[in-house]
Design a protein around this motif. Structure first.
Motif, PDB file in Angstrom:
ATOM      1  N   ALA A 100      -3.779  -2.951  -3.903  1.00 28.83           N
ATOM      2  CA  ALA A 100      -2.396  -3.066  -3.589  1.00 28.83           C
ATOM      3  C   ALA A 100      -1.747  -4.409  -3.905  1.00 28.83           C
ATOM      4  O   ALA A 100      -0.471  -4.715  -4.437  1.00 28.83           O
ATOM      5  CB  ALA A 100      -2.165  -2.490  -2.341  1.00 28.83           C
ATOM      6  N   MET A 101      -2.641  -5.376  -3.303  1.00 30.58           N
ATOM      7  CA  MET A 101      -1.738  -6.756  -3.534  1.00 30.58           C
ATOM      8  C   MET A 101      -1.991  -7.620  -4.930  1.00 30.58           C
ATOM      9  O   MET A 101      -1.309  -8.553  -5.301  1.00 30.58           O
ATOM     10  CB  MET A 101      -2.295  -7.650  -2.397  1.00 30.58           C
ATOM     11  CG  MET A 101      -1.852  -6.807  -0.886  1.00 30.58           C
ATOM     12  SD  MET A 101      -0.072  -7.120  -0.801  1.00 30.58           S
ATOM     13  CE  MET A 101       0.214  -8.651  -0.558  1.00 30.58           C
ATOM     14  N   ASP A 102      -2.839  -7.149  -5.619  1.00 35.65           N
ATOM     15  CA  ASP A 102      -3.122  -7.895  -6.992  1.00 35.65           C
ATOM     16  C   ASP A 102      -3.279  -9.090  -6.737  1.00 35.65           C
ATOM     17  O   ASP A 102      -4.295  -9.611  -6.329  1.00 35.65           O
ATOM     18  CB  ASP A 102      -2.038  -7.397  -7.969  1.00 35.65           C
ATOM     19  CG  ASP A 102      -2.268  -7.734  -9.312  1.00 35.65           C
ATOM     20  OD1 ASP A 102      -3.538  -7.355  -9.787  1.00 35.65           O
ATOM     21  OD2 ASP A 102      -1.487  -7.949 -10.274  1.00 35.65           O
ATOM     22  N   ASP A 103      -2.556 -10.017  -7.333  1.00 37.45           N
ATOM     23  CA  ASP A 103      -2.610 -11.497  -7.313  1.00 37.45           C
ATOM     24  C   ASP A 103      -2.201 -12.159  -6.145  1.00 37.45           C
ATOM     25  O   ASP A 103      -2.550 -13.589  -6.096  1.00 37.45           O
ATOM     26  CB  ASP A 103      -1.788 -12.252  -8.750  1.00 37.45           C
ATOM     27  CG  ASP A 103      -0.323 -11.956  -8.626  1.00 37.45           C
ATOM     28  OD1 ASP A 103       0.160 -11.150  -7.723  1.00 37.45           O
ATOM     29  OD2 ASP A 103       0.342 -12.464  -9.386  1.00 37.45           O
ATOM     30  N   LYS A 104      -1.764 -11.495  -5.134  1.00 42.57           N
ATOM     31  CA  LYS A 104      -1.429 -11.978  -3.943  1.00 42.57           C
ATOM     32  C   LYS A 104      -2.639 -11.889  -2.962  1.00 42.57           C
ATOM     33  O   LYS A 104      -2.600 -12.395  -1.923  1.00 42.57           O
ATOM     34  CB  LYS A 104      -0.290 -11.254  -3.291  1.00 42.57           C
ATOM     35  CG  LYS A 104       0.953 -11.551  -4.155  1.00 42.57           C
ATOM     36  CD  LYS A 104       2.112 -11.013  -3.350  1.00 42.57           C
ATOM     37  CE  LYS A 104       3.516 -10.984  -4.371  1.00 42.57           C
ATOM     38  NZ  LYS A 104       4.339  -9.938  -4.296  1.00 42.57           N
ATOM     39  N   TRP A 105      -3.773 -11.499  -3.271  1.00 44.63           N
ATOM     40  CA  TRP A 105      -5.156 -11.207  -2.521  1.00 44.63           C
ATOM     41  C   TRP A 105      -5.627 -12.605  -2.098  1.00 44.63           C
ATOM     42  O   TRP A 105      -5.338 -13.491  -3.087  1.00 44.63           O
ATOM     43  CB  TRP A 105      -6.098 -10.333  -3.258  1.00 44.63           C
ATOM     44  CG  TRP A 105      -7.239 -10.237  -2.568  1.00 44.63           C
ATOM     45  CD1 TRP A 105      -8.516 -10.899  -2.973  1.00 44.63           C
ATOM     46  CD2 TRP A 105      -7.502  -9.502  -1.321  1.00 44.63           C
ATOM     47  NE1 TRP A 105      -9.457 -10.736  -2.043  1.00 44.63           N
ATOM     48  CE2 TRP A 105      -8.926  -9.616  -1.108  1.00 44.63           C
ATOM     49  CE3 TRP A 105      -6.716  -8.582  -0.559  1.00 44.63           C
ATOM     50  CZ2 TRP A 105      -9.538  -8.864   0.023  1.00 44.63           C
ATOM     51  CZ3 TRP A 105      -7.256  -7.966   0.335  1.00 44.63           C
ATOM     52  CH2 TRP A 105      -8.696  -8.444   0.982  1.00 44.63           C
ATOM     53  N   PHE A 131       0.552  -1.153  -0.043  1.00 47.80           N
ATOM     54  CA  PHE A 131       0.084   0.167   0.134  1.00 47.80           C
ATOM     55  C   PHE A 131       0.757   1.368  -0.086  1.00 47.80           C
ATOM     56  O   PHE A 131       0.583   2.249  -0.826  1.00 47.80           O
ATOM     57  CB  PHE A 131      -0.888   0.049   1.148  1.00 47.80           C
ATOM     58  CG  PHE A 131      -1.703   1.161   1.244  1.00 47.80           C
ATOM     59  CD1 PHE A 131      -2.997   1.730   0.570  1.00 47.80           C
ATOM     60  CD2 PHE A 131      -1.073   2.050   2.412  1.00 47.80           C
ATOM     61  CE1 PHE A 131      -3.582   2.912   0.845  1.00 47.80           C
ATOM     62  CE2 PHE A 131      -1.964   3.364   2.498  1.00 47.80           C
ATOM     63  CZ  PHE A 131      -3.147   3.794   1.966  1.00 47.80           C
ATOM     64  N   LYS A 132       1.742   1.439   0.758  1.00 49.19           N
ATOM     65  CA  LYS A 132       2.891   2.555   0.938  1.00 49.19           C
ATOM     66  C   LYS A 132       3.548   2.822  -0.228  1.00 49.19           C
ATOM     67  O   LYS A 132       3.609   3.970  -0.568  1.00 49.19           O
ATOM     68  CB  LYS A 132       3.842   2.404   2.273  1.00 49.19           C
ATOM     69  CG  LYS A 132       3.030   2.584   3.463  1.00 49.19           C
ATOM     70  CD  LYS A 132       4.094   2.766   4.701  1.00 49.19           C
ATOM     71  CE  LYS A 132       5.422   2.130   4.387  1.00 49.19           C
ATOM     72  NZ  LYS A 132       6.445   2.144   5.727  1.00 49.19           N
ATOM     73  N   LYS A 133       3.687   1.950  -1.195  1.00 49.29           N
ATOM     74  CA  LYS A 133       4.356   2.012  -2.334  1.00 49.29           C
ATOM     75  C   LYS A 133       3.609   3.117  -3.264  1.00 49.29           C
ATOM     76  O   LYS A 133       4.183   3.628  -4.277  1.00 49.29           O
ATOM     77  CB  LYS A 133       5.084   0.749  -3.159  1.00 49.29           C
ATOM     78  CG  LYS A 133       5.891  -0.045  -2.162  1.00 49.29           C
ATOM     79  CD  LYS A 133       6.442  -1.210  -2.731  1.00 49.29           C
ATOM     80  CE  LYS A 133       7.391  -2.059  -2.045  1.00 49.29           C
ATOM     81  NZ  LYS A 133       7.507  -3.281  -2.561  1.00 49.29           N
ATOM     82  N   ASN A 134       2.615   2.981  -3.272  1.00 48.89           N
ATOM     83  CA  ASN A 134       1.501   3.537  -4.065  1.00 48.89           C
ATOM     84  C   ASN A 134       0.338   4.531  -3.523  1.00 48.89           C
ATOM     85  O   ASN A 134      -0.784   4.354  -3.831  1.00 48.89           O
ATOM     86  CB  ASN A 134       1.009   2.695  -5.125  1.00 48.89           C
ATOM     87  CG  ASN A 134       0.430   3.341  -6.443  1.00 48.89           C
ATOM     88  OD1 ASN A 134       0.603   4.416  -6.540  1.00 48.89           O
ATOM     89  ND2 ASN A 134       0.014   2.494  -7.307  1.00 48.89           N
ATOM     90  N   ILE A 135       0.897   4.947  -2.291  1.00 50.04           N
ATOM     91  CA  ILE A 135      -0.145   6.025  -1.570  1.00 50.04           C
ATOM     92  C   ILE A 135      -0.921   6.943  -2.311  1.00 50.04           C
ATOM     93  O   ILE A 135      -2.236   6.997  -2.349  1.00 50.04           O
ATOM     94  CB  ILE A 135       0.408   6.650  -0.371  1.00 50.04           C
ATOM     95  CG1 ILE A 135       0.723   5.585   0.432  1.00 50.04           C
ATOM     96  CG2 ILE A 135      -0.605   7.610   0.133  1.00 50.04           C
ATOM     97  CD1 ILE A 135       1.385   5.881   1.854  1.00 50.04           C
ATOM     98  N   PRO A 136      -0.394   7.717  -3.411  1.00 49.49           N
ATOM     99  CA  PRO A 136      -1.139   8.821  -4.102  1.00 49.49           C
ATOM    100  C   PRO A 136      -2.392   8.008  -4.875  1.00 49.49           C
ATOM    101  O   PRO A 136      -3.564   8.357  -4.843  1.00 49.49           O
ATOM    102  CB  PRO A 136      -0.186   9.152  -4.913  1.00 49.49           C
ATOM    103  CG  PRO A 136       0.979   9.207  -4.321  1.00 49.49           C
ATOM    104  CD  PRO A 136       0.941   7.853  -3.490  1.00 49.49           C
ATOM    105  N   HIS A 137      -2.027   6.961  -5.659  1.00 49.80           N
ATOM    106  CA  HIS A 137      -3.013   6.341  -6.546  1.00 49.80           C
ATOM    107  C   HIS A 137      -4.058   5.687  -5.378  1.00 49.80           C
ATOM    108  O   HIS A 137      -5.385   5.791  -5.633  1.00 49.80           O
ATOM    109  CB  HIS A 137      -2.238   5.222  -7.353  1.00 49.80           C
ATOM    110  CG  HIS A 137      -3.461   4.404  -8.021  1.00 49.80           C
ATOM    111  ND1 HIS A 137      -4.280   4.844  -9.159  1.00 49.80           N
ATOM    112  CD2 HIS A 137      -3.979   3.126  -8.057  1.00 49.80           C
ATOM    113  CE1 HIS A 137      -5.183   3.954  -9.624  1.00 49.80           C
ATOM    114  NE2 HIS A 137      -4.909   2.864  -8.880  1.00 49.80           N
ATOM    115  N   LEU A 138      -3.451   4.776  -4.713  1.00 47.86           N
ATOM    116  CA  LEU A 138      -4.396   4.037  -3.763  1.00 47.86           C
ATOM    117  C   LEU A 138      -5.432   4.951  -2.746  1.00 47.86           C
ATOM    118  O   LEU A 138      -6.536   4.401  -2.284  1.00 47.86           O
ATOM    119  CB  LEU A 138      -3.813   2.906  -2.895  1.00 47.86           C
ATOM    120  CG  LEU A 138      -3.061   2.130  -3.927  1.00 47.86           C
ATOM    121  CD1 LEU A 138      -2.081   0.918  -2.851  1.00 47.86           C
ATOM    122  CD2 LEU A 138      -3.997   1.105  -4.394  1.00 47.86           C
ATOM    123  N   SER A 139      -5.035   5.923  -2.390  1.00 45.90           N
ATOM    124  CA  SER A 139      -5.784   6.867  -1.376  1.00 45.90           C
ATOM    125  C   SER A 139      -7.061   7.530  -2.139  1.00 45.90           C
ATOM    126  O   SER A 139      -8.053   7.459  -1.973  1.00 45.90           O
ATOM    127  CB  SER A 139      -4.769   8.081  -0.794  1.00 45.90           C
ATOM    128  OG  SER A 139      -4.434   8.862  -1.901  1.00 45.90           O
TER     129      SER A 139
END
Length: 154
Positions: A124-129, A19-27
């Motif tokens: 955020a996790m994509d295929d690891k969900w 999540f932290k790697k893409n905060i702007p998009h994910l927020s």
């Protein structure tokens, strides 16, 4: 509540890092999901109410989303180490309770936030969900929400 396992804590921590790697998009995704379900909640957030849609490159929005996810991750760590959530201090919990009361938060809003959080982590996790990952986030979120509701006088 059952014991929060080491594996559940590890799942939350690893997905928190994603999540932290893409905060702007994910927020933006997080608040978009919330407003899709409860459009009137836009007025509850100072960083949303004066905008059409969700503002991009808004550091306040990003910081608020990060705080919510970080508090939930911290709740997971506390559940694992202490078996309960123990916020920084009672003032913090009292403050959260009073802000939620002042903003007119109702029980349904907690459910919408949880759903938006899980969908955001899924992105955020994509295929690891997995359902296991969903459960690992749900448990601390539910415990944190219960603590805030108690501070709200529910």
């Amino acid at each position: 509540m059952d014991v929060f396992t080491e594996k559940q804590e590890a799942l939350v921590n690893s997905s928190w890092e994603a999540f932290k790697k893409n905060i702007p998009h994910l927020s933006i995704l997080f608040y978009t999901l919330i407003l899709e379900k409860v459009p009137e909640s836009k007025e509850m957030f100072s960083f949303l109410k004066d905008f059409d849609g969700i503002p991009h490159n808004n550091t306040i929005l990003e910081a608020h989303a990060e705080m919510i996810f970080d508090m939930t991750r911290d709740a997971a760590v506390q559940l694992r180490s202490k078996g309960k959530i123990d916020l920084a201090d009672d003032v913090t919990l009292e403050y959260l309770g009073s802000v939620h009361v002042q903003k007119g938060v109702i029980d349904h809003h907690f459910l919408v936030f949880k759903e938006a959080m899980l969908k955001t982590i899924k992105k955020a996790m994509d295929d690891k969900w997995s359902e296991e990952l969903s459960c690992a986030w749900s448990i601390p979120y539910d415990e944190l929400a219960a603590s805030i509701k108690k501070a709200m006088g529910w």
